[in-house]
Write an enzyme that holds these catalytic residues in place. Structure first.
Site, short mmCIF file in Angstrom:
data_model
loop_
_atom_site.label_atom_id
_atom_site.label_comp_id
_atom_site.label_asym_id
_atom_site.label_seq_id
_atom_site.Cartn_x
_atom_site.Cartn_y
_atom_site.Cartn_z
N ASN A 1 0.81 -1.21 0.00
CA ASN A 1 0.00 0.00 0.00
C ASN A 1 0.85 1.26 0.00
O ASN A 1 2.00 1.23 -0.39
CB ASN A 1 -1.06 -0.01 1.09
CG ASN A 1 -2.42 0.38 0.50
OD1 ASN A 1 -2.59 1.52 0.06
ND2 ASN A 1 -3.34 -0.56 0.42
N HIS B 1 2.49 3.26 2.06
CA HIS B 1 3.82 3.32 2.65
C HIS B 1 4.81 2.49 1.83
O HIS B 1 5.98 2.87 1.68
CB HIS B 1 3.78 2.85 4.11
CG HIS B 1 5.00 3.22 4.88
ND1 HIS B 1 6.05 2.36 5.10
CD2 HIS B 1 5.35 4.39 5.49
CE1 HIS B 1 6.98 2.96 5.81
NE2 HIS B 1 6.59 4.20 6.06
N CYS B 2 4.34 1.37 1.30
CA CYS B 2 5.21 0.46 0.53
C CYS B 2 5.71 1.07 -0.78
O CYS B 2 6.78 0.70 -1.26
CB CYS B 2 4.47 -0.83 0.19
SG CYS B 2 3.74 -1.69 1.58
N ILE B 3 4.93 1.96 -1.38
CA ILE B 3 5.29 2.50 -2.70
C ILE B 3 5.98 3.85 -2.60
O ILE B 3 6.23 4.49 -3.62
CB ILE B 3 4.06 2.59 -3.64
CG1 ILE B 3 3.04 3.60 -3.11
CG2 ILE B 3 3.44 1.21 -3.86
CD1 ILE B 3 1.97 3.99 -4.13
#
Length: 370
Positions: free
Chosen positions: A358, A360-362
């Site tokens: 999501n 934060h991951c990208i």
């Protein structure tokens, strides 16, 4: 558009020796990096839906912080059409688009100087449960980002994704055993050796080890989907009250750890519980849009590891994922209570979740330092 295909200079020392440390996410930021999603075996319709969503995320961040986006040469023309005009496009090869995990961890010193830590990367498990092959282009991403900013580079002898650590900027590092102690990351290192390396490269003193991350998280339970710091002495935990839900024992075990620990400054933690969305599941239509390749198959009926904890803090703005109409407003209200001085911005993010992560991951923030 700029070109970043040059190596950053490797250093022979370690950040802790040089007085550098990883700041908390709420420290001032000069930029946030993202990477163009393009894998047809991970993103449906060859990434078209994800690309539109990434553009919305970039727009939400851009109101607070400049956004850079790494884009392979073949996709630059398309990215220029889709991305907001304020986004700086940088020609950059990648295997996929998880800037949090392939980008550098930027560390700072008391004078406000920035340097970058370039971790080892093996696509969340290499040939033992990893999510795709090859990952050779991803291994070069951190160097290219650091070169763009002219930052010197530390090369850390540890397989580690940025999503597997959270810090409070005051000496505490929070992580999960499910990921960091997984045999598919650093099988030859003990927990103590991993802690020593994190002390060296993050300049932290105290560790909070949660056992597991979010149920069905294909990264092997990244901490950034499960729990994060809101400010020194305060954490936000992914939560469900449903004791029959497979997530419940994971969140309950994490709560028990958090209630019985102190941070590096000796503080007991204030714990905020952020309700989970859903449960959410991949639909047949969504799974059919993903082509077969070396990526993990997307299967209809598969539970998605949706979490509102997977948000970005950037310069007094919280950019969080909208995932479920029945719980989105509750999450927004809770985040506003936790961060009364911040602007809370929600972005529809199911398309990112379908790809395995999501907001934060990208994203990967570059601290201002000064």
């Amino acid at each position: 558009m700029t070109n970043a295909n040059v190596d950053a200079t490797p250093l022979t020392t370690k950040p802790s020796q040089d007085g550098f440390y990883m700041p908390a996410e709420w420290a001032a930021q000069q930029a946030v990096w993202m990477i163009w999603p393009h894998r047809p075996d991970n993103w449906r319709s060859a990434g078209a839906y994800a690309q539109a969503t990434f553009a919305k995320v970039a727009d939400a961040i851009g109101g607070a912080t400049p956004v850079y986006m790494g884009v392979p040469k073949a996709f630059l023309a398309e990215a220029q059409k889709v991305m907001p005009s304020h986004v700086t496009l940088v020609e950059m090869d990648s295997n996929d688009c998880w800037a949090r995990d392939t980008g550098p961890t930027v560390v700072i010193n008391a004078e406000g100087e920035c340097r970058g830590v370039d971790w080892g990367f093996n696509a969340w498990g290499g040939h033992n449960g990893g999510l795709y092959f090859p990952w050779d282009k991803d291994e070069q991403v951190a160097q290219q980002m650091l070169k763009q900013h002219g930052f010197a580079r530390y090369s850390a002898p540890l397989i580690l994704e940025g999503g597997s650590i959270h810090v409070d900027g005051e000496g505490t590092c929070m992580t999960s055993a499910e990921c960091l102690l997984n045999a598919n990351r650093n099988p030859d290192l003990t927990k103590e050796q991993i802690e020593d390396l994190l002390r060296d490269y993050l300049n932290v003193k105290q560790f909070i080890w949660l056992q597991d991350g979010v149920y069905m998280d294909e990264t092997d339970g990244h901490i950034d989907n499960m729990c994060c710091f809101a400010r020194p002495g305060e954490v936000i935990l992914h939560w469900t009250d449903d004791e029959a839900d497979p997530q419940y024992p994971r969140s309950k075990a994490a709560l028990d750890v958090l209630q019985n620990t102190v941070d590096a400054q000796g503080r007991k933690l204030k714990i905020h519980l952020l309700p989970q969305p859903g449960p959410l599941y991949c639909t047949e239509e969504e799974s059919l849009g993903v082509t077969e390749g070396t990526g993990v198959p997307r299967t209809a009926g598969e539970r998605l590891a949706g979490s509102y904890v997977n948000f970005l803090i950037t310069n007094h703005r919280i950019v969080f994922p909208l995932l479920d109409p029945t719980t989105d407003d509750i999450a927004a209200q809770k985040l506003q209570e936790i961060f009364p001085e911040y602007e809370i911005v929600g972005v529809p993010a199911r398309e990112i979740l379908l790809g395995g992560g999501n907001i934060h991951c990208i994203t990967q923030q570059i601290p201002s330092g000064k």
